[in-house]
Structure formats: C-alpha cells, structure tokens
Design a protein around this motif. Structure first.
Motif, PDB file in Angstrom:
ATOM      1  N   ASP A   1     -19.181  50.987 -97.460  1.00 36.89           N
ATOM      2  CA  ASP A   1     -19.221  52.448 -97.336  1.00 36.89           C
ATOM      3  C   ASP A   1     -17.984  52.948 -96.592  1.00 36.89           C
ATOM      4  OD1 ASP A   1     -21.608  52.533 -98.653  1.00 36.89           O
ATOM      5  OD2 ASP A   1     -22.839  53.004 -96.899  1.00 36.89           O
TER       6      ASP A   1
ATOM      7  N   SER B   1     -23.933  46.328 -92.740  1.00 42.72           N
ATOM      8  CA  SER B   1     -24.891  47.419 -92.680  1.00 42.72           C
ATOM      9  C   SER B   1     -25.252  47.742 -91.236  1.00 42.72           C
ATOM     10  CB  SER B   1     -26.154  47.064 -93.464  1.00 42.72           C
ATOM     11  OG  SER B   1     -26.777  45.920 -92.904  1.00 42.72           O
TER      12      SER B   1
ATOM     13  N   VAL C   1     -16.315  55.571 -94.165  1.00 44.14           N
ATOM     14  CA  VAL C   1     -16.725  56.459 -93.077  1.00 44.14           C
ATOM     15  C   VAL C   1     -15.871  57.724 -93.089  1.00 44.14           C
ATOM     16  CG1 VAL C   1     -16.999  56.687 -90.583  1.00 44.14           C
ATOM     17  CG2 VAL C   1     -17.474  54.495 -91.696  1.00 44.14           C
TER      18      VAL C   1
ATOM     19  N   VAL D   1     -19.623  60.344 -93.800  1.00 44.46           N
ATOM     20  CA  VAL D   1     -20.942  60.103 -93.217  1.00 44.46           C
ATOM     21  C   VAL D   1     -21.004  60.804 -91.871  1.00 44.46           C
ATOM     22  CG1 VAL D   1     -21.255  57.880 -94.375  1.00 44.46           C
ATOM     23  CG2 VAL D   1     -20.195  57.949 -92.111  1.00 44.46           C
TER      24      VAL D   1
ATOM     25  N   VAL E   1     -25.609  52.985 -92.976  1.00 48.38           N
ATOM     26  CA  VAL E   1     -24.487  52.636 -93.846  1.00 48.38           C
ATOM     27  C   VAL E   1     -24.608  51.184 -94.293  1.00 48.38           C
ATOM     28  CG1 VAL E   1     -22.892  54.338 -92.900  1.00 48.38           C
ATOM     29  CG2 VAL E   1     -23.069  52.086 -91.825  1.00 48.38           C
ATOM     30  N   ASP E   2     -23.980  50.890 -95.424  1.00 43.68           N
ATOM     31  CA  ASP E   2     -23.975  49.536 -95.972  1.00 43.68           C
ATOM     32  C   ASP E   2     -22.549  49.036 -96.099  1.00 43.68           C
ATOM     33  OD1 ASP E   2     -26.820  49.298 -96.404  1.00 43.68           O
ATOM     34  OD2 ASP E   2     -26.584  50.688 -98.095  1.00 43.68           O
TER      35      ASP E   2
ATOM     36  N   SER F   1     -21.228  52.497 -82.962  1.00 46.03           N
ATOM     37  CA  SER F   1     -22.114  52.139 -84.067  1.00 46.03           C
ATOM     38  C   SER F   1     -22.948  50.904 -83.732  1.00 46.03           C
ATOM     39  CB  SER F   1     -21.305  51.900 -85.341  1.00 46.03           C
ATOM     40  OG  SER F   1     -20.634  53.085 -85.733  1.00 46.03           O
TER      41      SER F   1
ATOM     42  N   ASP G   1     -26.427  58.218 -89.659  1.00 42.39           N
ATOM     43  CA  ASP G   1     -26.623  57.764 -91.035  1.00 42.39           C
ATOM     44  C   ASP G   1     -26.681  56.243 -91.087  1.00 42.39           C
ATOM     45  OD1 ASP G   1     -26.559  60.351 -91.929  1.00 42.39           O
ATOM     46  OD2 ASP G   1     -24.557  60.242 -92.812  1.00 42.39           O
TER      47      ASP G   1
ATOM     48  N   VAL H   1     -16.871  50.383 -93.596  1.00 44.36           N
ATOM     49  CA  VAL H   1     -17.876  49.552 -92.925  1.00 44.36           C
ATOM     50  C   VAL H   1     -17.957  48.197 -93.623  1.00 44.36           C
ATOM     51  CG1 VAL H   1     -20.327  49.349 -92.366  1.00 44.36           C
ATOM     52  CG2 VAL H   1     -19.219  51.578 -92.263  1.00 44.36           C
TER      53      VAL H   1
ATOM     54  N   THR I   1     -26.301  51.417 -88.374  1.00 47.91           N
ATOM     55  CA  THR I   1     -26.402  52.849 -88.131  1.00 47.91           C
ATOM     56  C   THR I   1     -25.080  53.315 -87.534  1.00 47.91           C
ATOM     57  OG1 THR I   1     -28.787  52.682 -87.751  1.00 47.91           O
ATOM     58  CG2 THR I   1     -27.682  54.663 -86.931  1.00 47.91           C
ATOM     59  N   ILE I   2     -24.482  54.308 -88.146  1.00 45.83           N
ATOM     60  CA  ILE I   2     -23.142  54.735 -87.734  1.00 45.83           C
ATOM     61  C   ILE I   2     -23.219  55.724 -86.572  1.00 45.83           C
ATOM     62  CG2 ILE I   2     -22.815  56.784 -89.179  1.00 45.83           C
ATOM     63  CD1 ILE I   2     -20.321  53.876 -88.945  1.00 45.83           C
TER      64      ILE I   2
END
Length: 274
Positions: A71, A37, A73, A61, A67-68, A98, A65, A34, A39-40
C-alpha cells in the motif's frame, strides 16, 4: 501540533556537517510504501517533513487505517535532493508511530474480545521529544492517551504514600487541585486498594496485581470507582486482565517496547517484490 522548529531539529540531526549523499539535481516523484500489514499512524508528521522541504504531498491513507504490504501511504513530488534529505526522518517517524498504532490495535482487539467496554491506555513511558506523536499513535490504534503530562491528573504514587500516608496524601492533593482534576491512587495490595476506594479518589491503580487479585478488588469495591490495572501487561496477557472486569488496562509497552512498521521510500517504479 508539529512545529517547523521540531522538523528543522530532526533534519539537522540527520544532516550532519557535510552531506554529499543527496547532492543530486532535478526533480522527481517518490512514494512511501508499506512493506508489512499493520495500522498506520504518523502520516501527517511524515507529510509535514516533506512539505517543510517544499515537496508536494498527496496522502493516500489516514492515521488509524489498516494497511497491507504494498500500500502507498503518500506520494511526493519535488527536488530530488530535498526528497532524499526528508526521506529517512519521515520514514523513521512514520514507522515508529505505525508500530505503536499496530501494537495498540492488537491489544485493543484482543482485550475487547473478552470485555467490549475495556479501555486500553498508554502511560508516560514515552520517548522525550516524541510524546505527542506517540500518544497520537496510541489513539490511532484505538487506545487512550491516559494523562498527557503531569498537569492533567494527580497520581498519588508509592513515594507520596510513604511520605504522607495514603489518606492524607489524597486529602493533600484534593485541597490543591481544581474540581476538574481527577485524582488516581497507585496501590500495591488488596488492602491498600480498599482503603483508597474509601477516599475521594476517582481512580484506583492496581499496580502489578495478578488477575485473581484484581477480580477480588472488583468484587469488593463500588462500581463508581474506576479501576485501572497496570504493570508488565503485554499483548499476549491482556485478555487475562480484561476478563477481570477492570475498567482500564494501561500498558507502558505500547510506547517503550515496540517494533517499527516496515516502510520504504521509492523513486521511480515500486519493486515487484518488496
């Protein structure tokens, strides 16, 4: 449920007649990362695309979740040519889903600051062939799918009302549906909303009403009738509608006007600066 047929169609669309880009021998390990940031969502879909080409996938993930940047996946292992063939299809689906989940989450959080019980719902304004993925992404972001297709609920729309009249239209569909099927009436004025509320309809859609107009309908209708606001509502204005006391806010923009979340695929080391 994503099928092999869907995946094969997506891959064939991307492959074309003669792909020389990915004719590389050997095996490798890659990571989907990712780059912002959010939401995945769509993790299982991306995984299915890689697995269809015999890659081993480890998910780090899950859908929903937060995510930043940076991160990971999923991690994938397999034949280099297969991973590169799967890459763009998997990333497109993951990023798109996402983006929807991220936008939905923002709308839900903003609305519930003003009304903790509000439901934020999607619409049928989805991409043909991708509705299941897009609706699932809405749920991952904390929203509601609304009806998945025409068979899930009766929507008495303006054309029905124009042809049959509001009350007759509701009666017409009430006689032809199962007791398990809800009926929603789309209304465009305060007076029409009150008429609809006096029928056997379960839900009244307040289409393109202003927040002040919605407040008036909320005050003058039985609380047992579900009231839904829709029409041009955005993340920036959703709080104004949540304050009205309406039960549901449906937003076509959750699926038809969304920016994909930025995700990339790397073999070898992940760059220090994404």
């Amino acid at each position: 449920m994503i099928t092999d047929t869907q995946i094969e169609r997506w891959l064939r669309e991307d492959l074309g007649m003669n792909d020389v880009n990915n004719k590389i021998s050997g095996s490798t390990t890659g990571q989907v990362v990712v780059k912002e940031s959010g939401t995945i969502a769509g993790v299982d879909v991306a995984t299915a695309v890689f697995e269809y080409l015999d890659a081993d996938v480890t998910q780090h993930v899950s859908d929903g979740d937060v995510v930043d940047e940076g991160d990971v996946v999923v991690t994938v292992e397999g034949v280099i040519s297969a991973l590169l063939r799967a890459e763009r299809v998997a990333l497109n689906l993951l990023g798109h889903a996402s983006g929807i989940a991220t936008k939905t989450s923002k709308a839900v959080c903003r609305a519930r600051e003003h009304n903790p019980d509000i439901t934020i719902a999607a619409t049928r304004k989805t991409t043909p062939g991708l509705r299941e993925i897009e609706k699932h992404a809405v749920v991952a972001g904390g929203g509601d799918t609304h009806r998945l297709n025409l068979s899930h609920m009766v929507m008495v729309k303006e054309n029905h009302i124009s042809e049959m009249g509001l009350e007759h239209a509701v009666e017409h569909f009430q006689e032809r549906t199962s007791f398990t099927t809800k009926i929603e009436v789309e209304t465009e004025t305060y007076e029409e909303a009150l008429i609809a509320a006096d029928t056997s309809a379960d839900i009244i859609l307040l289409d393109n009403f202003s927040p002040n107009e919605i407040e008036r309908v909320v005050e003058d209708t039985d609380p047992s009738v579900i009231l839904e606001a829709s029409g041009g509502i955005t993340v920036e204005t959703v709080d104004e509608y949540a304050n009205t006391g309406v039960d549901v806010i449906s937003m076509g923009s959750l699926t038809h006007s969304v920016n994909s979340l930025d995700v990339s695929f790397y073999t070898g080391d992940i760059p220090a600066e994404l």
